[in-house]
Design a protein around this motif. Structure first.
Motif, PDB file in Angstrom:
ATOM      1  N   TRP A  32       0.796  -1.213  -0.040  1.00 17.79           N
ATOM      2  CA  TRP A  32       0.086  -0.141   0.106  1.00 17.79           C
ATOM      3  C   TRP A  32       1.004   1.195  -0.081  1.00 17.79           C
ATOM      4  O   TRP A  32       0.661   2.298  -0.460  1.00 17.79           O
ATOM      5  N   ALA A  33       1.847   1.169   0.878  1.00 21.36           N
ATOM      6  CA  ALA A  33       2.550   2.376   0.970  1.00 21.36           C
ATOM      7  C   ALA A  33       3.508   2.632  -0.293  1.00 21.36           C
ATOM      8  O   ALA A  33       3.524   4.015  -0.785  1.00 21.36           O
ATOM      9  N   GLU A  34       3.916   1.636  -0.870  1.00 23.93           N
ATOM     10  CA  GLU A  34       4.835   1.690  -2.172  1.00 23.93           C
ATOM     11  C   GLU A  34       3.937   2.251  -3.394  1.00 23.93           C
ATOM     12  O   GLU A  34       4.220   2.999  -3.974  1.00 23.93           O
ATOM     13  N   LYS A  35       2.693   1.728  -3.463  1.00 25.72           N
ATOM     14  CA  LYS A  35       1.806   1.859  -4.390  1.00 25.72           C
ATOM     15  C   LYS A  35       1.334   3.605  -4.132  1.00 25.72           C
ATOM     16  O   LYS A  35       1.344   4.606  -5.177  1.00 25.72           O
ATOM     17  N   LEU A  36       1.165   4.031  -2.882  1.00 21.03           N
ATOM     18  CA  LEU A  36       0.726   5.508  -2.715  1.00 21.03           C
ATOM     19  C   LEU A  36       1.821   6.270  -2.835  1.00 21.03           C
ATOM     20  O   LEU A  36       1.843   7.633  -3.308  1.00 21.03           O
ATOM     21  N   ASP A  37       3.159   5.866  -2.657  1.00 21.72           N
ATOM     22  CA  ASP A  37       4.296   6.569  -2.800  1.00 21.72           C
ATOM     23  C   ASP A  37       4.530   6.951  -4.145  1.00 21.72           C
ATOM     24  O   ASP A  37       4.876   8.081  -4.335  1.00 21.72           O
ATOM     25  N   SER A  38       4.324   6.368  -4.970  1.00 24.60           N
ATOM     26  CA  SER A  38       4.623   6.154  -6.410  1.00 24.60           C
ATOM     27  C   SER A  38       3.642   7.376  -6.845  1.00 24.60           C
ATOM     28  O   SER A  38       3.685   8.269  -7.585  1.00 24.60           O
ATOM     29  N   LEU A  39       2.152   7.064  -6.432  1.00 24.78           N
ATOM     30  CA  LEU A  39       1.271   7.790  -6.876  1.00 24.78           C
ATOM     31  C   LEU A  39       1.081   9.499  -6.451  1.00 24.78           C
ATOM     32  O   LEU A  39       1.075  10.263  -7.193  1.00 24.78           O
ATOM     33  N   THR A  40       1.432   9.528  -5.284  1.00 33.45           N
ATOM     34  CA  THR A  40       1.326  11.011  -4.758  1.00 33.45           C
ATOM     35  C   THR A  40       2.960  11.766  -5.214  1.00 33.45           C
ATOM     36  O   THR A  40       2.679  12.859  -5.253  1.00 33.45           O
ATOM     37  N   ALA A  41       3.609  10.808  -5.627  1.00 27.71           N
ATOM     38  CA  ALA A  41       5.036  11.412  -6.235  1.00 27.71           C
ATOM     39  C   ALA A  41       4.817  12.300  -7.340  1.00 27.71           C
ATOM     40  O   ALA A  41       5.210  13.437  -7.867  1.00 27.71           O
ATOM     41  N   THR A  42       4.041  11.529  -8.249  1.00 28.81           N
ATOM     42  CA  THR A  42       3.434  12.072  -9.544  1.00 28.81           C
ATOM     43  C   THR A  42       2.477  13.352  -9.504  1.00 28.81           C
ATOM     44  O   THR A  42       2.566  14.308 -10.211  1.00 28.81           O
ATOM     45  N   ALA A  43       1.743  12.980  -8.592  1.00 27.42           N
ATOM     46  CA  ALA A  43       0.478  13.950  -8.348  1.00 27.42           C
ATOM     47  C   ALA A  43       1.146  15.245  -7.790  1.00 27.42           C
ATOM     48  O   ALA A  43       0.463  16.646  -8.277  1.00 27.42           O
TER      49      ALA A  43
END
Length: 491
Positions: A32-43
């Motif tokens: 979960w953390a890795e998925k959100l880390d990638s998503l928020t970094a782009t956002a």
């Protein structure tokens, strides 16, 4: 204790289940953390542009409103239930502080009886061992603390010295050198070696200059040494050499402090080690082996037993192959559920109580419980020619590691023992070693009914393995026609 091994194995299995559950939970959180880390970094690189896409806006609302709540539930999920409930159930069978202290004292007892150095015991180098096990610094330190709590400064010194040795050799431990030296210096001081205690204190202060007790002891030890030096000068002993000073056996001092009967204790320990046996070649030439039918006893005529003379005065005989493996296993099976700590008679209170000089567990078996017990009782009657109706029930005793029964009067053996566990007679210098399937017999009373004081005996501590014995005490009452009263007191 074998049951405790299985208890611990079950707990380890339960602990591993808990670890797997925790790892699975952490793996989900990590994903979960890795998925959100990638998503928020782009956002966050273009927040308005990212949220301009209606799907991204919807998913952000969904994540924060429900998915983060799901994650919170996952993080808060308690995976310890199975392990903790199992631990709680099993804890009722755990050893107590008294048990742990007793096990530590057993090691000290073995160390003294068999003259084992702390280094040998710590390395696990014992005769006949299959599963060798080393002692850690923490183990050595614990033994030293047990001795210290009993004001046994002799053993405190031995085990704190061993703990310090292993630390000096680089063994990692949660116990630090300063703590070990603190106990060690005090134990050495209590045994009168102020100069050594002072040297240790100085070493402590190099490691921890602010150690309050060490700073205080430093001044005190220096004062005491100066006082000692002046006293020697006043007595004209200014140039006394250390090698001329009388050597003191520290263990003798400790035994006197604990009011141990020194001469008998030393004889007992010597015999346990196989030393000091007083059987001369001439006397041993009169000891024989024979096939024995006890005056043509009907049950022994066709199958006489193998009888061996173990000792002449008092007469001690051993019967070989007298109990079968099946009978041994059945006796143990019947006794195990009932084994309780063996007791002794307190002459002051008149009650039965446990004692440090008798460390074993025992149970009593009656003839009507199982045909095997009845058969064993009949066999004893056939061998001895004595009446069993007035004898005590068959006692079964188990001596674990360190188990013993110090010198006593009683007014016969089932299992092999890899090391230790002899029955010794300190007054006459006799030692009888355990051998599976054999029985040993002697009279505690003369035919006159007077006690034979030469039969004072002891069960040596078991060094390796465990010893199972069956005892049968046969009373003089009921033997009037089978063993008539003698005409002299010592006949």
């Amino acid at each position: 204790m074998t049951d405790l091994l299985y208890t611990e194995k079950d707990l380890v299995t339960s602990l591993k289940d808990y670890i797997r559950a925790e790892e699975s939970k952490l793996q989900q959180v990590k994903q979960w953390a890795e998925k959100l880390d990638s998503l928020t970094a782009t956002a966050v690189q273009d927040p308005e542009g990212f949220l301009g896409h209606p799907v991204n806006a919807f998913k952000l609302m969904k994540r924060l409103n429900s998915e983060w709540a799901d994650l919170e539930s996952l993080v808060l999920k308690d995976t310890t239930d199975g392990f903790i409930s199992n631990l709680t159930v099993q804890r009722q069978y755990f050893p107590t502080d008294e048990d742990q202290t007793g096990a530590a004292k057993a090691l000290l007892r073995l160390q003294d009886t068999y003259k084992l150095s702390a280094n040998v015991l710590s390395a696990g180098d014992l005769p006949g061992v299959v599963h060798k096990s080393r002692m850690t610094v923490e183990d050595c330190f614990e033994l030293g603390k047990v001795a210290y709590s009993e004001a046994d400064y002799y053993h405190t010194e031995l085990w704190m010295t061993q703990a310090l040795k292993q630390l000096d050799e680089g063994e990692s431990s949660s116990v630090d050198k300063v703590t070990v030296m603190d106990y060690l210096s005090y134990a050495i001081y209590q045994q009168g070696e102020i100069d050594r205690a002072l040297e240790l204190t100085k070493r402590m202060l190099k490691l921890d200059p602010s150690h309050q007790r060490a700073n205080s002891n430093l001044k005190y030890f220096e004062f005491q040494l100066e006082k000692q030096r002046k006293a020697e000068e006043a007595e004209g002993k200014k140039e006394v050499q250390e090698k001329e000073k009388k050597k003191v056996d520290k263990r003798d001092v400790q035994m006197k402090r604990s009011k141990d009967p020194l001469p008998e204790r030393k004889r007992y320990e010597q015999l346990c080690r196989g030393e000091g046996v007083k059987m001369t070649r001439r006397r041993s030439s009169r000891l024989f082996c024979r096939y024995y039918d006890n005056g043509r006893n009907p049950r022994l005529i066709l199958a006489p037993v193998k009888e061996e003379d173990e000792w002449d005065r008092p007469r001690i005989v051993r019967y070989h192959d007298i109990i079968s493996d099946y009978e041994i296993s059945k006796v143990k099976e019947l006794a195990k559920p009932r084994l309780r700590r063996a007791t002794v008679h307190d002459p002051i209170t008149g009650k039965l109580t446990t004692a440090q000089y008798r460390v074993s567990k025992s149970a009593w078996l009656t003839a009507y419980e199982h045909p095997v017990i009845e058969t064993i009782n009949q066999r004893i009657e056939d061998l001895t020619g004595l009446e069993m109706d007035t004898a005590e029930e068959l006692q079964v005793a188990n001596y674990g590691v360190g188990g013993q029964y110090e010198p006593h009067f009683d007014f016969g053996r089932m299992s092999d023992v890899p090391a230790g566990g002899a029955t010794v007679f300190p007054d006459v210098g006799a030692a009888v070693w355990p051998k599976k399937g054999t029985a040993v017999f002697w009279y505690n009373l003369f035919a006159s009914g007077e006690g034979d004081y030469s039969t004072r005996h002891a069960a040596c501590p078991v060094l390796v393995g465990n010893k199972w014995v069956s005892n049968k005490w046969i009373h003089e009452r009921g033997q009037e026609f089978r063993r008539p009263c003698g005409l002299s007191e010592t006949e």
